[in-house]
Design a protein around this motif. Structure first.
Motif, PDB file in Angstrom:
ATOM      1  N   ASN A  84       0.845  -1.184   0.000  1.00 61.53           N
ATOM      2  CA  ASN A  84       0.000   0.000   0.000  1.00 61.53           C
ATOM      3  C   ASN A  84       0.883   1.237   0.000  1.00 61.53           C
ATOM      4  OD1 ASN A  84      -1.703   2.213   1.491  1.00 61.53           O
ATOM      5  ND2 ASN A  84      -3.200   0.667   0.888  1.00 61.53           N
ATOM      6  N   VAL A  85       0.393   2.305  -0.596  1.00 61.60           N
ATOM      7  CA  VAL A  85       1.168   3.536  -0.688  1.00 61.60           C
ATOM      8  C   VAL A  85       1.488   4.122   0.688  1.00 61.60           C
ATOM      9  CG1 VAL A  85      -0.788   5.142  -0.821  1.00 61.60           C
ATOM     10  CG2 VAL A  85       1.342   5.666  -2.042  1.00 61.60           C
ATOM     11  N   GLN A  86       0.760   3.685   1.713  1.00 55.75           N
ATOM     12  CA  GLN A  86       1.062   4.137   3.071  1.00 55.75           C
ATOM     13  C   GLN A  86       2.461   3.699   3.520  1.00 55.75           C
ATOM     14  OE1 GLN A  86      -2.331   3.355   5.829  1.00 55.75           O
ATOM     15  NE2 GLN A  86      -3.406   2.806   3.959  1.00 55.75           N
ATOM     16  N   PHE A  87       3.002   2.703   2.835  1.00 53.27           N
ATOM     17  CA  PHE A  87       4.351   2.222   3.131  1.00 53.27           C
ATOM     18  C   PHE A  87       5.393   2.790   2.169  1.00 53.27           C
ATOM     19  CE2 PHE A  87       1.643  -1.381   4.626  1.00 53.27           C
ATOM     20  CZ  PHE A  87       1.920  -1.272   5.984  1.00 53.27           C
ATOM     21  N   SER A  88       5.006   3.786   1.403  1.00 56.58           N
ATOM     22  CA  SER A  88       5.909   4.318   0.372  1.00 56.58           C
ATOM     23  C   SER A  88       7.266   4.783   0.918  1.00 56.58           C
ATOM     24  CB  SER A  88       5.237   5.452  -0.409  1.00 56.58           C
ATOM     25  OG  SER A  88       4.819   6.501   0.444  1.00 56.58           O
ATOM     26  N   PRO A  89       7.379   5.299   2.156  1.00 55.96           N
ATOM     27  CA  PRO A  89       8.717   5.657   2.639  1.00 55.96           C
ATOM     28  C   PRO A  89       9.691   4.480   2.644  1.00 55.96           C
ATOM     29  CG  PRO A  89       7.070   6.744   3.979  1.00 55.96           C
ATOM     30  CD  PRO A  89       6.338   5.767   3.103  1.00 55.96           C
ATOM     31  N   PHE A  90       9.180   3.294   2.934  1.00 56.45           N
ATOM     32  CA  PHE A  90      10.038   2.111   2.914  1.00 56.45           C
ATOM     33  C   PHE A  90      10.398   1.719   1.486  1.00 56.45           C
ATOM     34  CE2 PHE A  90       7.983   1.888   7.025  1.00 56.45           C
ATOM     35  CZ  PHE A  90       9.040   1.550   7.860  1.00 56.45           C
ATOM     36  N   TYR A  91       9.420   1.824   0.592  1.00 56.25           N
ATOM     37  CA  TYR A  91       9.695   1.506  -0.807  1.00 56.25           C
ATOM     38  C   TYR A  91      10.746   2.468  -1.377  1.00 56.25           C
ATOM     39  CZ  TYR A  91       5.061  -0.756  -0.313  1.00 56.25           C
ATOM     40  OH  TYR A  91       3.990  -1.501   0.104  1.00 56.25           O
ATOM     41  N   VAL A  92      10.573   3.754  -1.097  1.00 56.90           N
ATOM     42  CA  VAL A  92      11.507   4.763  -1.598  1.00 56.90           C
ATOM     43  C   VAL A  92      12.886   4.580  -0.968  1.00 56.90           C
ATOM     44  CG1 VAL A  92      12.032   7.243  -1.607  1.00 56.90           C
ATOM     45  CG2 VAL A  92       9.725   6.456  -2.182  1.00 56.90           C
ATOM     46  N   ALA A  93      12.916   4.307   0.324  1.00 57.52           N
ATOM     47  CA  ALA A  93      14.200   4.119   1.008  1.00 57.52           C
ATOM     48  C   ALA A  93      14.962   2.937   0.420  1.00 57.52           C
ATOM     49  CB  ALA A  93      13.979   3.912   2.500  1.00 57.52           C
ATOM     50  N   GLU A  94      14.238   1.885   0.047  1.00 68.20           N
ATOM     51  CA  GLU A  94      14.888   0.732  -0.566  1.00 68.20           C
ATOM     52  C   GLU A  94      15.288   1.028  -2.011  1.00 68.20           C
ATOM     53  OE1 GLU A  94      14.057  -3.872  -0.267  1.00 68.20           O
ATOM     54  OE2 GLU A  94      12.633  -2.973  -1.694  1.00 68.20           O
ATOM     55  N   ALA A  95      14.351   1.523  -2.797  1.00 71.50           N
ATOM     56  CA  ALA A  95      14.600   1.741  -4.226  1.00 71.50           C
ATOM     57  C   ALA A  95      15.645   2.812  -4.492  1.00 71.50           C
ATOM     58  CB  ALA A  95      13.292   2.109  -4.923  1.00 71.50           C
ATOM     59  N   ASP A  96      15.680   3.846  -3.683  1.00 71.02           N
ATOM     60  CA  ASP A  96      16.609   4.957  -3.894  1.00 71.02           C
ATOM     61  C   ASP A  96      17.923   4.802  -3.125  1.00 71.02           C
ATOM     62  OD1 ASP A  96      14.595   5.964  -5.431  1.00 71.02           O
ATOM     63  OD2 ASP A  96      14.200   7.744  -4.216  1.00 71.02           O
ATOM     64  N   GLY A  97      18.099   3.667  -2.482  1.00 71.07           N
ATOM     65  CA  GLY A  97      19.363   3.404  -1.799  1.00 71.07           C
ATOM     66  C   GLY A  97      19.548   4.130  -0.484  1.00 71.07           C
ATOM     67  N   LYS A  98      18.466   4.611   0.112  1.00 68.02           N
ATOM     68  CA  LYS A  98      18.604   5.353   1.372  1.00 68.02           C
ATOM     69  C   LYS A  98      18.940   4.417   2.537  1.00 68.02           C
ATOM     70  CE  LYS A  98      15.680   9.101  -0.260  1.00 68.02           C
ATOM     71  NZ  LYS A  98      16.854   9.962  -0.516  1.00 68.02           N
ATOM     72  N   PHE A  99      18.430   3.200   2.494  1.00 68.66           N
ATOM     73  CA  PHE A  99      18.794   2.239   3.531  1.00 68.66           C
ATOM     74  C   PHE A  99      20.280   1.876   3.427  1.00 68.66           C
ATOM     75  CE2 PHE A  99      14.182   0.812   3.933  1.00 68.66           C
ATOM     76  CZ  PHE A  99      14.053   1.244   5.243  1.00 68.66           C
ATOM     77  N   THR A 100      20.736   1.572   2.216  1.00 71.27           N
ATOM     78  CA  THR A 100      22.148   1.181   2.070  1.00 71.27           C
ATOM     79  C   THR A 100      23.074   2.350   2.406  1.00 71.27           C
ATOM     80  OG1 THR A 100      21.999   1.649  -0.313  1.00 71.27           O
ATOM     81  CG2 THR A 100      21.696  -0.634   0.389  1.00 71.27           C
ATOM     82  N   ALA A 101      22.649   3.562   2.085  1.00 71.65           N
ATOM     83  CA  ALA A 101      23.457   4.736   2.433  1.00 71.65           C
ATOM     84  C   ALA A 101      23.577   4.880   3.945  1.00 71.65           C
ATOM     85  CB  ALA A 101      22.846   5.996   1.824  1.00 71.65           C
ATOM     86  N   ALA A 102      22.527   4.438   4.652  1.00 73.20           N
ATOM     87  CA  ALA A 102      22.538   4.523   6.117  1.00 73.20           C
ATOM     88  C   ALA A 102      23.328   3.376   6.740  1.00 73.20           C
ATOM     89  CB  ALA A 102      21.107   4.518   6.653  1.00 73.20           C
ATOM     90  N   GLY A 103      23.613   2.339   5.927  1.00 75.40           N
ATOM     91  CA  GLY A 103      24.422   1.233   6.431  1.00 75.40           C
ATOM     92  C   GLY A 103      23.678  -0.048   6.718  1.00 75.40           C
ATOM     93  N   VAL A 104      22.569  -0.283   6.014  1.00 74.54           N
ATOM     94  CA  VAL A 104      21.782  -1.496   6.246  1.00 74.54           C
ATOM     95  C   VAL A 104      21.093  -1.905   4.946  1.00 74.54           C
ATOM     96  CG1 VAL A 104      19.652  -0.291   6.899  1.00 74.54           C
ATOM     97  CG2 VAL A 104      20.142  -2.550   7.895  1.00 74.54           C
ATOM     98  N   LYS A 105      20.818  -3.167   4.803  1.00 75.57           N
ATOM     99  CA  LYS A 105      20.147  -3.661   3.596  1.00 75.57           C
ATOM    100  C   LYS A 105      18.988  -4.568   4.019  1.00 75.57           C
ATOM    101  CE  LYS A 105      21.064  -5.704  -0.943  1.00 75.57           C
ATOM    102  NZ  LYS A 105      22.075  -6.365  -1.815  1.00 75.57           N
ATOM    103  N   PRO A 106      17.875  -3.977   4.416  1.00 73.57           N
ATOM    104  CA  PRO A 106      16.771  -4.770   4.954  1.00 73.57           C
ATOM    105  C   PRO A 106      15.921  -5.425   3.872  1.00 73.57           C
ATOM    106  CG  PRO A 106      16.167  -2.469   4.942  1.00 73.57           C
ATOM    107  CD  PRO A 106      17.594  -2.542   4.468  1.00 73.57           C
ATOM    108  N   THR A 107      15.164  -6.412   4.304  1.00 75.64           N
ATOM    109  CA  THR A 107      14.133  -7.031   3.475  1.00 75.64           C
ATOM    110  C   THR A 107      12.786  -6.523   3.959  1.00 75.64           C
ATOM    111  OG1 THR A 107      15.409  -9.049   3.084  1.00 75.64           O
ATOM    112  CG2 THR A 107      13.021  -9.214   2.849  1.00 75.64           C
ATOM    113  N   LEU A 108      11.936  -6.089   3.037  1.00 74.50           N
ATOM    114  CA  LEU A 108      10.598  -5.624   3.391  1.00 74.50           C
ATOM    115  C   LEU A 108       9.641  -6.804   3.279  1.00 74.50           C
ATOM    116  CD1 LEU A 108      10.512  -2.219   1.468  1.00 74.50           C
ATOM    117  CD2 LEU A 108      11.351  -2.693   3.780  1.00 74.50           C
ATOM    118  N   ARG A 109       8.858  -7.020   4.307  1.00 75.40           N
ATOM    119  CA  ARG A 109       7.949  -8.175   4.332  1.00 75.40           C
ATOM    120  C   ARG A 109       6.544  -7.736   4.723  1.00 75.40           C
ATOM    121  NH1 ARG A 109       5.848 -11.401   8.359  1.00 75.40           N
ATOM    122  NH2 ARG A 109       5.241 -13.505   7.684  1.00 75.40           N
ATOM    123  N   HIS A 110       5.583  -7.968   3.834  1.00 77.96           N
ATOM    124  CA  HIS A 110       4.191  -7.660   4.152  1.00 77.96           C
ATOM    125  C   HIS A 110       3.556  -8.841   4.881  1.00 77.96           C
ATOM    126  CE1 HIS A 110       3.644  -3.793   2.148  1.00 77.96           C
ATOM    127  NE2 HIS A 110       4.514  -4.232   1.258  1.00 77.96           N
TER     128      HIS A 110
END
Length: 341
Positions: free
Chosen positions: A52-78
């Motif tokens: 759902n678009v309510q989770f878009s911050p997580f989608y954007v953080a993953e797709a745009d490399g914001k998680f990896t830039a912060a030092g982590v590579k998480p898996t998103l699980r619905h």
């Protein structure tokens, strides 16, 4: 907001959580690669509803490399449709989950050692929704009326307790009907006079369906409940502080990016949310996103993950007084701002 699944607790869950805390820490702690470079931690983040678009911050953080830039590579699980809110966290299948601060206190009252490490929503999303032509214009007008709630659990149920207290009413003053997640049908067919819903979900769905409604806030000021937070276990946080900091930083960067560029968030979400590109679905998703942005930001429009100690104390008092926890839960270990920059 996100539909909340049935809360589960009990001795077996507490034991599972303790085991999970030990089992998952080593699996997600950064380690050195053969070349000597540190690999990124790979925790799983539970998103408690279908894509759902309510989770878009997580989608954007993953797709745009914001998680990896912060030092982590998480898996998103619905989560699955019938999955308990903290089931996967307890089983070690997740290291983080998105849930309400009030749900954290209720879990801690059942000996689940959860801790909120960042705010996701800055305000509480629950409202009382009535038809636009209803004679119910204030919360006091609920007296003697039928109020629909998904069930006697989770944020909708907690929010109803706040609304009744604000109006000077008790549950005995209204007829409470458990309607599951059929709010739209229940209200439009007059099965109930009002529903307890989410400002960025149910209210939006009514508008998209062309059914005019009016939303009544739960309180005349700050709601004595804490909304959606980033949650982990006390064990995981203690053993993996760098990973917790990185997940929180990546999530907040994702929120900031969505707030700054909602159109980009819609584009990214299209790769995560099936069917969102269809015209009707896109219009609904965009309306949901527009309604969610105010929940992610403070009154000044800023994004900040810090949690308010006074609000957690007020929530602990309120939940104990209303019997939402068996006894007052000490809020101090239930949240931490330690992992925020």
């Amino acid at each position: 907001m996100i539909n909340r699944r049935t809360f589960f607790a009990g001795a077996t869950t507490a034991l599972a959580l303790a085991a999970a805390g030990c089992a998952t820490s080593t699996a997600t702690t950064p380690s050195a690669s053969p070349s000597g470079a540190a690999t990124l931690a790979t925790p799983t983040i539970g998103l408690t509803y279908i894509p759902n678009v309510q989770f878009s911050p997580f989608y954007v953080a993953e797709a745009d490399g914001k998680f990896t830039a912060a030092g982590v590579k998480p898996t998103l699980r619905h989560h699955g449709a019938s999955e308990g809110l903290f089931t996967a966290l307890a089983a070690g299948e997740e290291q983080f989950v998105i849930a309400g601060g009030d749900e954290v206190l209720q879990a801690r009252s059942s000996d689940l050692e959860l801790v909120a490490v960042s705010a996701y929503y800055r305000s509480y999303p629950v409202v009382i929704i009535v038809p636009a032509d209803s004679g119910i214009t204030t919360l006091a007008g609920l007296k003697g009326r039928k109020v629909g709630v998904p069930g006697k659990y989770g944020e909708s149920w907690f929010g109803l307790q706040v609304a009744l207290q604000t109006a000077g009413l008790t549950p005995a003053d209204v007829t409470i009907q458990e309607i599951g997640y059929t709010q739209q049908a229940a209200l439009t067919t007059k099965k109930v006079d009002a529903i307890v819903g989410f400002s960025n979900n149910d209210a939006v769905q009514f508008a998209q369906a062309g059914f005019a409604t009016r939303s009544l806030p739960l309180a005349e000021g700050v709601v004595p409940l804490v909304g959606i937070c980033l949650i982990t276990t006390a064990t995981y946080a203690a053993e993996n502080p760098a990973a917790v900091k990185a997940v929180a930083a990546g999530m907040l960067a994702g929120i900031s990016a969505v707030v700054a560029d909602p159109d980009h968030a819609m584009t990214v979400s299209a790769t995560y949310v099936p069917g969102i590109s269809a015209a009707a679905a896109q219009a609904s998703a965009k309306a949901t996103l527009t309604a969610t942005i105010p929940l992610w930001t403070g009154s000044d429009g800023t994004v900040d993950g810090h949690l308010d100690a006074a609000q957690w104390t007020e929530m602990a008092d309120f939940m104990a007084a209303k019997g939402l926890t068996a006894a007052r839960v000490d809020p101090t270990p239930a949240f931490s701002n330690t992992y925020l920059g």
